[in-house]
Motif scaffolding. Structure first.
Motif, PDB file in Angstrom:
ATOM      1  N   PHE A   1       4.088  -5.703 -15.292  1.00 48.49           N
ATOM      2  CA  PHE A   1       4.165  -5.095 -14.210  1.00 48.49           C
ATOM      3  C   PHE A   1       5.948  -3.746 -14.009  1.00 48.49           C
ATOM      4  O   PHE A   1       5.166  -2.767 -12.890  1.00 48.49           O
ATOM      5  CB  PHE A   1       5.313  -6.419 -12.809  1.00 48.49           C
ATOM      6  N   GLY A   2       6.333  -3.831 -15.235  1.00 49.07           N
ATOM      7  CA  GLY A   2       6.902  -2.433 -15.349  1.00 49.07           C
ATOM      8  C   GLY A   2       6.210  -1.839 -16.090  1.00 49.07           C
ATOM      9  O   GLY A   2       6.456  -0.304 -15.785  1.00 49.07           O
ATOM     10  N   ARG A   3       5.027  -1.452 -16.466  1.00 50.17           N
ATOM     11  CA  ARG A   3       3.913  -0.193 -16.365  1.00 50.17           C
ATOM     12  C   ARG A   3       3.639   0.958 -15.468  1.00 50.17           C
ATOM     13  O   ARG A   3       3.965   1.895 -15.921  1.00 50.17           O
ATOM     14  CB  ARG A   3       2.863  -0.613 -17.018  1.00 50.17           C
ATOM     15  N   PRO A   4       3.661   0.664 -14.139  1.00 51.14           N
ATOM     16  CA  PRO A   4       3.343   1.285 -12.966  1.00 51.14           C
ATOM     17  C   PRO A   4       4.368   2.464 -12.950  1.00 51.14           C
ATOM     18  O   PRO A   4       4.502   3.343 -12.814  1.00 51.14           O
ATOM     19  CB  PRO A   4       2.403   1.061 -11.594  1.00 51.14           C
ATOM     20  N   LEU A   5       5.053   1.277 -13.370  1.00 52.80           N
ATOM     21  CA  LEU A   5       6.937   2.137 -12.734  1.00 52.80           C
ATOM     22  C   LEU A   5       7.554   2.778 -14.108  1.00 52.80           C
ATOM     23  O   LEU A   5       7.768   4.240 -13.744  1.00 52.80           O
ATOM     24  CB  LEU A   5       8.135   0.359 -12.513  1.00 52.80           C
ATOM     25  N   LYS A   6       7.387   2.628 -14.705  1.00 52.25           N
ATOM     26  CA  LYS A   6       7.701   3.593 -15.848  1.00 52.25           C
ATOM     27  C   LYS A   6       6.860   5.042 -15.683  1.00 52.25           C
ATOM     28  O   LYS A   6       7.292   6.138 -16.084  1.00 52.25           O
ATOM     29  CB  LYS A   6       8.009   2.893 -17.588  1.00 52.25           C
ATOM     30  N   ARG A   7       5.730   4.665 -15.773  1.00 52.01           N
ATOM     31  CA  ARG A   7       4.691   6.474 -15.898  1.00 52.01           C
ATOM     32  C   ARG A   7       5.337   6.850 -14.798  1.00 52.01           C
ATOM     33  O   ARG A   7       4.908   8.372 -15.071  1.00 52.01           O
ATOM     34  CB  ARG A   7       3.098   5.402 -15.768  1.00 52.01           C
ATOM     35  N   PHE A   8       5.500   6.399 -13.313  1.00 57.93           N
ATOM     36  CA  PHE A   8       5.825   7.339 -12.333  1.00 57.93           C
ATOM     37  C   PHE A   8       7.324   8.043 -12.722  1.00 57.93           C
ATOM     38  O   PHE A   8       7.330   9.120 -12.708  1.00 57.93           O
ATOM     39  CB  PHE A   8       5.908   6.450 -10.688  1.00 57.93           C
ATOM     40  N   LEU A   9       8.132   6.874 -12.950  1.00 57.42           N
ATOM     41  CA  LEU A   9       9.402   7.398 -12.907  1.00 57.42           C
ATOM     42  C   LEU A   9       9.576   8.674 -14.239  1.00 57.42           C
ATOM     43  O   LEU A   9       9.929   9.921 -14.815  1.00 57.42           O
ATOM     44  CB  LEU A   9      10.381   7.038 -13.321  1.00 57.42           C
ATOM     45  N   LEU A  10       8.806   8.811 -14.955  1.00 58.39           N
ATOM     46  CA  LEU A  10       8.205   9.978 -16.595  1.00 58.39           C
ATOM     47  C   LEU A  10       7.779  10.782 -15.787  1.00 58.39           C
ATOM     48  O   LEU A  10       8.671  11.938 -16.011  1.00 58.39           O
ATOM     49  CB  LEU A  10       7.633   8.970 -17.615  1.00 58.39           C
TER      50      LEU A  10
ATOM     51  N   ILE B   1       0.145  -0.921  -7.994  1.00 55.86           N
ATOM     52  CA  ILE B   1       1.614  -1.373  -8.892  1.00 55.86           C
ATOM     53  C   ILE B   1       1.069  -2.807  -8.735  1.00 55.86           C
ATOM     54  O   ILE B   1       0.896  -3.072  -8.154  1.00 55.86           O
ATOM     55  CB  ILE B   1       2.827  -1.133  -8.288  1.00 55.86           C
ATOM     56  N   SER B   2       1.762  -4.001  -9.462  1.00 56.62           N
ATOM     57  CA  SER B   2       1.262  -4.840  -9.605  1.00 56.62           C
ATOM     58  C   SER B   2       1.838  -5.476  -9.371  1.00 56.62           C
ATOM     59  O   SER B   2       3.355  -5.703  -8.195  1.00 56.62           O
ATOM     60  CB  SER B   2       2.183  -5.625 -11.256  1.00 56.62           C
ATOM     61  N   ARG B   3       1.699  -6.634  -8.164  1.00 52.21           N
ATOM     62  CA  ARG B   3       1.723  -6.694  -7.290  1.00 52.21           C
ATOM     63  C   ARG B   3       2.836  -8.712  -7.399  1.00 52.21           C
ATOM     64  O   ARG B   3       3.589  -8.911  -7.052  1.00 52.21           O
ATOM     65  CB  ARG B   3       0.456  -8.380  -6.474  1.00 52.21           C
ATOM     66  N   MET B   4       2.563  -8.412  -8.961  1.00 55.05           N
ATOM     67  CA  MET B   4       3.777  -9.432 -10.114  1.00 55.05           C
ATOM     68  C   MET B   4       5.041  -8.304 -10.283  1.00 55.05           C
ATOM     69  O   MET B   4       6.187  -9.277 -10.556  1.00 55.05           O
ATOM     70  CB  MET B   4       2.957  -9.262 -11.024  1.00 55.05           C
ATOM     71  N   THR B   5       5.703  -7.488  -9.267  1.00 52.81           N
ATOM     72  CA  THR B   5       6.659  -6.511  -9.137  1.00 52.81           C
ATOM     73  C   THR B   5       7.916  -7.540  -8.840  1.00 52.81           C
ATOM     74  O   THR B   5       8.088  -8.097  -7.492  1.00 52.81           O
ATOM     75  CB  THR B   5       6.216  -5.610  -8.816  1.00 52.81           C
ATOM     76  N   ASN B   6       8.549  -7.671  -9.325  1.00 54.43           N
ATOM     77  CA  ASN B   6      10.096  -8.053  -9.373  1.00 54.43           C
ATOM     78  C   ASN B   6      10.576  -7.476  -8.030  1.00 54.43           C
ATOM     79  O   ASN B   6      10.874  -5.579  -7.880  1.00 54.43           O
ATOM     80  CB  ASN B   6      11.073  -8.894  -9.790  1.00 54.43           C
ATOM     81  N   LEU B   7      11.530  -7.744  -6.540  1.00 52.08           N
ATOM     82  CA  LEU B   7      11.813  -7.487  -5.877  1.00 52.08           C
ATOM     83  C   LEU B   7      12.850  -6.030  -6.286  1.00 52.08           C
ATOM     84  O   LEU B   7      12.969  -5.296  -6.042  1.00 52.08           O
ATOM     85  CB  LEU B   7      12.749  -8.503  -5.027  1.00 52.08           C
ATOM     86  N   TYR B   8      13.277  -6.492  -7.723  1.00 55.88           N
ATOM     87  CA  TYR B   8      14.385  -5.027  -7.910  1.00 55.88           C
ATOM     88  C   TYR B   8      13.874  -4.383  -8.389  1.00 55.88           C
ATOM     89  O   TYR B   8      13.823  -2.399  -8.185  1.00 55.88           O
ATOM     90  CB  TYR B   8      15.135  -5.163  -9.048  1.00 55.88           C
ATOM     91  N   GLY B   9      12.233  -3.616  -9.036  1.00 58.60           N
ATOM     92  CA  GLY B   9      11.134  -2.844  -9.082  1.00 58.60           C
ATOM     93  C   GLY B   9      11.635  -2.321  -7.551  1.00 58.60           C
ATOM     94  O   GLY B   9      10.999  -1.257  -7.518  1.00 58.60           O
TER      95      GLY B   9
ATOM     96  N   ARG C   1       0.813  -1.111  -0.189  1.00 53.82           N
ATOM     97  CA  ARG C   1       0.185   0.556   0.047  1.00 53.82           C
ATOM     98  C   ARG C   1       0.995   1.127  -0.444  1.00 53.82           C
ATOM     99  O   ARG C   1       0.805   2.318  -0.763  1.00 53.82           O
ATOM    100  CB  ARG C   1      -0.665  -0.089   1.013  1.00 53.82           C
ATOM    101  N   ARG C   2       2.251   1.020   0.696  1.00 52.72           N
ATOM    102  CA  ARG C   2       2.804   2.392   0.791  1.00 52.72           C
ATOM    103  C   ARG C   2       3.277   2.170  -0.264  1.00 52.72           C
ATOM    104  O   ARG C   2       3.793   3.822  -0.747  1.00 52.72           O
ATOM    105  CB  ARG C   2       3.989   2.083   1.973  1.00 52.72           C
ATOM    106  N   PHE C   3       4.104   1.786  -1.538  1.00 52.61           N
ATOM    107  CA  PHE C   3       4.196   1.698  -2.926  1.00 52.61           C
ATOM    108  C   PHE C   3       2.984   2.335  -2.839  1.00 52.61           C
ATOM    109  O   PHE C   3       3.160   3.184  -4.667  1.00 52.61           O
ATOM    110  CB  PHE C   3       4.649   0.116  -3.277  1.00 52.61           C
ATOM    111  N   ASP C   4       2.147   1.698  -3.148  1.00 52.13           N
ATOM    112  CA  ASP C   4       0.520   2.697  -4.703  1.00 52.13           C
ATOM    113  C   ASP C   4       1.166   3.958  -4.434  1.00 52.13           C
ATOM    114  O   ASP C   4       0.407   4.635  -5.137  1.00 52.13           O
ATOM    115  CB  ASP C   4      -0.309   1.586  -3.888  1.00 52.13           C
TER     116      ASP C   4
END
Length: 241
Positions: free
Chosen positions: A178-187, A141-149, A131-134
């Motif tokens: 699973f990388g889509r929310p990460l990319k959107r956030f970083l952009l 974020i996807s719960r299939m996000t690997n640890l490095y994400g 939830r904190r990451f959300d």
């Protein structure tokens, strides 16, 4: 009777903890970029065998007026015991806490990292952690996000106003769902300064059949700054960038 660990057991332990160690030449290049501005406070969230510490120490040795403070995390007790003696070129603090669960609220001027390569189905984090990451990302974020994400998100959260981070990890997240929310956030954050991809046939990590990418993040980017990209075949071509 107790038995000494075999090479196989050591390999199994490395795989369980997601330990994939960075080649020294790659670590040197990453540290040089992250420490270009002679940061006072550095983060190393998965210190492993200490290859980035050696790179930072070499840089500090060349810059006589720079004596950084390095804060590191490593959950592997065996590796921690080997890292107790810090290079004299730096002040060194080592924690055995999981970086994801750490309550450390310090801001860092720089970070170099090779996060653990642990797939989502073996992670044991509770709903509150996700939830904190959300909240950070502004979407679920996807719960299939690997640890490095997850490491990537927390690293960005810990960087100070002029902070920069060099993070090497598998490149699969760039094309995975699973990388889509990460990319959107970083952009949205204008965080990405450059992406350095290793060619598909370049096996950067020993004992890991995965392609790799170095992500360079910078907090002081201006609106309109370009995101640079490069493809390299090996550490020699990386050093020429």
């Amino acid at each position: 009777m107790a038995t000494l660990p075999t090479d196989n057991s050591a390999t199994d332990s490395r795989r369980r903890l997601g330990q994939v160690f960075t080649p020294p030449a790659v670590a040197d290049w990453m540290a040089a970029w992250a420490c270009e501005h002679s940061p006072r406070r550095l983060l190393e969230p998965s210190v492993g065998e200490g290859v980035f510490l050696k790179s930072i120490a070499a840089l500090a040795s060349d810059r006589r007026d720079w004596h950084p403070r390095v804060f590191a995390h490593e959950i592997d007790e065996g590796l921690r015991n080997r890292l107790r003696a810090a290079p004299r070129e730096m002040d060194f603090t080592l924690s055995g806490k999981d970086f994801i669960l750490s309550h450390d609220r310090r801001r860092y001027d720089a970070c170099v990292a090779n996060p653990p390569y642990v797939r989502h189905h073996t992670l044991k984090y509770d709903a509150e952690t996700y939830r904190r990451f959300d909240e950070q990302v502004g979407e679920r974020i996807s719960r299939m996000t690997n640890l490095y994400g997850l490491f990537l998100l927390r690293i960005w959260d810990r960087l100070g106003a002029d902070g920069r981070a060099a993070v090497i990890m598998p490149s699969e997240w760039l094309n995975a769902d699973f990388g889509r929310p990460l990319k959107r956030f970083l952009l949205r954050e204008n965080a990405i300064d450059a992406v350095v991809l290793f060619a598909d046939d370049a096996l950067v990590f020993d004992d890991a059949l995965t392609t790799a990418a170095i992500l360079l993040l910078r907090r002081d980017r201006a609106v309109g700054d370009a995101v640079r990209t490069a493809i390299v075949r090996d550490s020699a071509s990386l050093s020429r960038l």
